[in-house]
Design an enzyme around this catalytic site. Structure first.
Site, PDB file in Angstrom:
ATOM      1  N   SER A 262       1.979-115.450 -28.777  1.00  0.00           N
ATOM      2  CA  SER A 262       1.911-114.501 -30.519  1.00  0.00           C
ATOM      3  C   SER A 262       3.465-115.735 -31.145  1.00  0.00           C
ATOM      4  CB  SER A 262       2.946-113.124 -29.657  1.00  0.00           C
ATOM      5  OG  SER A 262       4.469-114.425 -28.652  1.00  0.00           O
ATOM      6  N   LYS A 263       3.978-114.641 -32.812  1.00  0.00           N
ATOM      7  CA  LYS A 263       4.730-115.476 -32.920  1.00  0.00           C
ATOM      8  C   LYS A 263       5.572-116.117 -32.469  1.00  0.00           C
ATOM      9  CE  LYS A 263       7.941-114.794 -37.614  1.00  0.00           C
ATOM     10  NZ  LYS A 263       8.072-116.385 -37.024  1.00  0.00           N
ATOM     11  N   ARG A 264       6.503-115.081 -31.321  1.00  0.00           N
ATOM     12  CA  ARG A 264       7.619-115.172 -31.012  1.00  0.00           C
ATOM     13  C   ARG A 264       7.370-116.517 -29.893  1.00  0.00           C
ATOM     14  NH1 ARG A 264       9.344-110.352 -28.812  1.00  0.00           N
ATOM     15  NH2 ARG A 264       9.960-111.757 -26.543  1.00  0.00           N
ATOM     16  N   GLY A 266       5.546-119.502 -30.534  1.00  0.00           N
ATOM     17  CA  GLY A 266       5.669-120.180 -31.625  1.00  0.00           C
ATOM     18  C   GLY A 266       7.070-120.704 -31.423  1.00  0.00           C
ATOM     19  N   ASP A 267       8.064-120.242 -32.392  1.00  0.00           N
ATOM     20  CA  ASP A 267       9.864-119.950 -32.661  1.00  0.00           C
ATOM     21  C   ASP A 267      10.152-120.450 -31.244  1.00  0.00           C
ATOM     22  OD1 ASP A 267       8.641-118.597 -35.288  1.00  0.00           O
ATOM     23  OD2 ASP A 267       9.384-116.628 -34.872  1.00  0.00           O
TER      24      ASP A 267
END
Ligand code: GLU
Length: 520
Positions: A262-264, A266-267
């Protein structure tokens, strides 16, 4: 069966930036199309107007342009099977909705959202299907005149697919083999909504794949649950003979732990999950992209291609697009999710970066230097790249451990190369290297070394060596580490002669004098 022309499609919904998993789906479609001399279609599935995001379509097109994934037909590319944007195909879908209604394979339902909610509260795990449809307000339960009257009066309705229960539905998947499910578990999916005059994803998707003569549907695993319904739709339209073959690709998994990338993730771990930087038009939030992070498109293509497929042990992992087209084997894709390894992604970028000539690094390196208020010349910058591109840098992993990796992005060169442009202005006396290599006698030794260097007229590597080497031999001194402290300020950097040649005689001597004055 006669060989059918390979025609595949990538069919995103323009609901935001393209996730890296979507990029892999498109890439696999591209490799498969090229390998078979077929066509790749770019279709925009925008029938869910509520989720439309401005700029998403342009973003997707720009992403593929950057990555070198080329389409043969579709939105912005043209072709004989258009229009390729579903919102421009309303009239086409209406005809097919009518066909299903006329054949008794679909029916009209008037249940309002409130009525459906009430039913869901009343019946546990309510599903609109063969067991419940006769309790609802639809063209199967209402008299025909009543249905006509309501439609004439403009009552909103949906068209639902009438699924016959108790049938075994077979999805023949090129990756997963034969997947069988019982039709009784499926609900009577909505195919069309009068409110916006648009079909839902399922109907539009099937009609378009049929009309666009799609031969293979290669898409993410998240669409596998829809496949039985799609098979039944082909059947209802009597298109089974030309039904595409399915291939559902493995999920991309989180770098650590369970679940979908998920984007999370990546962040949290500091890597992009989008090909290009994305500026959210509503929230203004900026999400990082591979391009802006300094990835080369070839590296992104290469590492994505290997997430869910590999060419076997006889082949190198470094594969160009042409090699990928040759070797790719859809039927050998893994069924298990592919773990996303961003350290490996950086490794791939390192490999592609060092294959480039030093000059190719310069424009970005120059931007990096300018951002740090340093002016230099392309020649000098290429020279620094040559000396430093094979160095390792330290980084902190997700568990907080200090680790080392190769220079993988041009941006890694800062602060690795700072000392080429900025002289040390202080020394960390606690630094292990400095404590070990700067002793009582060192200042005196460096002073003698300076006298030797003063005599060097040709300050090239060779020129210095010709004078310094005999002096080292004769004096028995080993000034290298202390010299490094003078010029770099720490225990790192390139070959010392190369560095001093780069700095020039004056600057080299100046830094040596400063170290003597400061460290004593
Ligand atoms: N519009 C769907 C998506 O956003 C397409 C799924 C499919 O390929 O059938 O991925």
């Amino acid at each position: 069966m006669s060989e059918r022309r390979v025609r595949v499609r990538f069919a995103p919904s323009p609901t935001g930036p393209l996730h890296i998993g979507g990029v892999r789906t498109a890439l696999y479609n591209y490799l498969f199309a090229r390998q078979h001399g077929g066509d790749l279609i770019f279709r925009i599935e925008d029938t869910d107007s509520g989720r439309f995001v401005p700029g998403a379509e342009e973003y997707i097109i720009e992403s593929f342009r950057w990555l070198g994934i080329k389409f043969d037909e579709g939105v912005s590319f043209g072709g004989d099977h258009g229009p390729y944007r579903q919102s421009e195909r309303r009239d086409i879908y209406k005809k097919y909705v009518k066909q299903l209604l006329d054949a008794g394979r679909a029916y009209i339902a008037f249940d309002t959202p409130e009525e459906l909610d009430a039913k869901r509260k009343e019946v546990e795990n309510f599903q609109y299907d063969a067991t419940t449809r006769m309790q609802m307000r639809n063209s199967l339960t209402l008299p025909a005149e009543e249905v006509k009257r309501m439609m004439d009066e403009g009552c909103q309705y949906v068209v639902r697919f009438k699924i016959e229960p108790g049938r075994e539905v077979l999805v023949n998947d090129m990756i997963r083999g034969e997947v069988r499910i019982n039709s009784s578990i499926l609900d009577d999916k909505v195919l069309y909504k009068s409110a916006d005059g648009l079909p839902t994803y399922h109907l539009a998707n099937i009609v378009d794949d049929h009309l666009m003569e799609v031969s293979h549907v290669i898409r993410g695993e998240e669409w596998l649950p829809s496949a039985p319904l799609h098979v039944l739709l082909y059947e209802a339209f009597e298109w089974t003979d030309s039904m595409p073959r399915f291939a559902h690709l493995p999920l991309l998994l989180k770098p650590v732990g369970n679940g979908k990338l998920s984007k999370r993730d990546g962040d949290k771990l500091g890597f992009p999950v989008f090909p290009l930087e994305w500026h959210d038009p509503k929230s203004g939030e900026v999400s990082s992209g591979y391009r802006e992070k300094g990835y080369l498109p070839q590296a992104v293509v290469n590492f994505l291609a290997l997430l869910g497929w590999n060419p076997g042990n006889d082949h190198s992992e470094l594969l160009s697009m042409d090699e990928l087209i040759q070797l790719f084997d859809l039927s050998k894709c893994s069924r298990n999710g592919a773990r996303f390894d961003y350290i490996k992604a950086a490794w791939f970028n390192h490999q592609y970066l060092i294959q480039q000539p030093d000059e190719a690094w310069v424009p970005e390196f120059d931007r990096l230097l300018q951002a740090n208020n340093i002016q230099s010349t392309p020649e000098k910058e290429a020279e620094v790249v040559r000396m430093m591109k094979l160095k390792v840098i330290e980084y902190t992993d997700s568990e907080g451990n200090k680790k080392k990796r190769n220079v993988s992005f041009v941006s890694d060169l800062w602060p690795l190369t700072r000392f080429f442009f900025v002289a040390p202005n202080e020394f960390d006396r606690e630094d292990k290297f400095i404590r070990k290599n700067w002793k009582e006698t060192t200042a005196q030794e460096i002073r003698s070394f300076m006298e030797v260097l003063q005599r060097v007229e040709d300050f090239s590597v060779e020129g210095q060596k010709a004078i310094v080497d005999p002096w080292v031999e004769q004096s028995g001194l080993r000034p290298w580490n202390a010299w490094r402290i003078c010029l770099v300020g720490a225990g790192q950097g390139p070959d010392m002669y190369e560095l001093s040649a780069f700095l020039g005689k004056e600057e080299t001597l100046r830094r040596m004098q400063f170290a003597i004055d400061t460290l004593g």
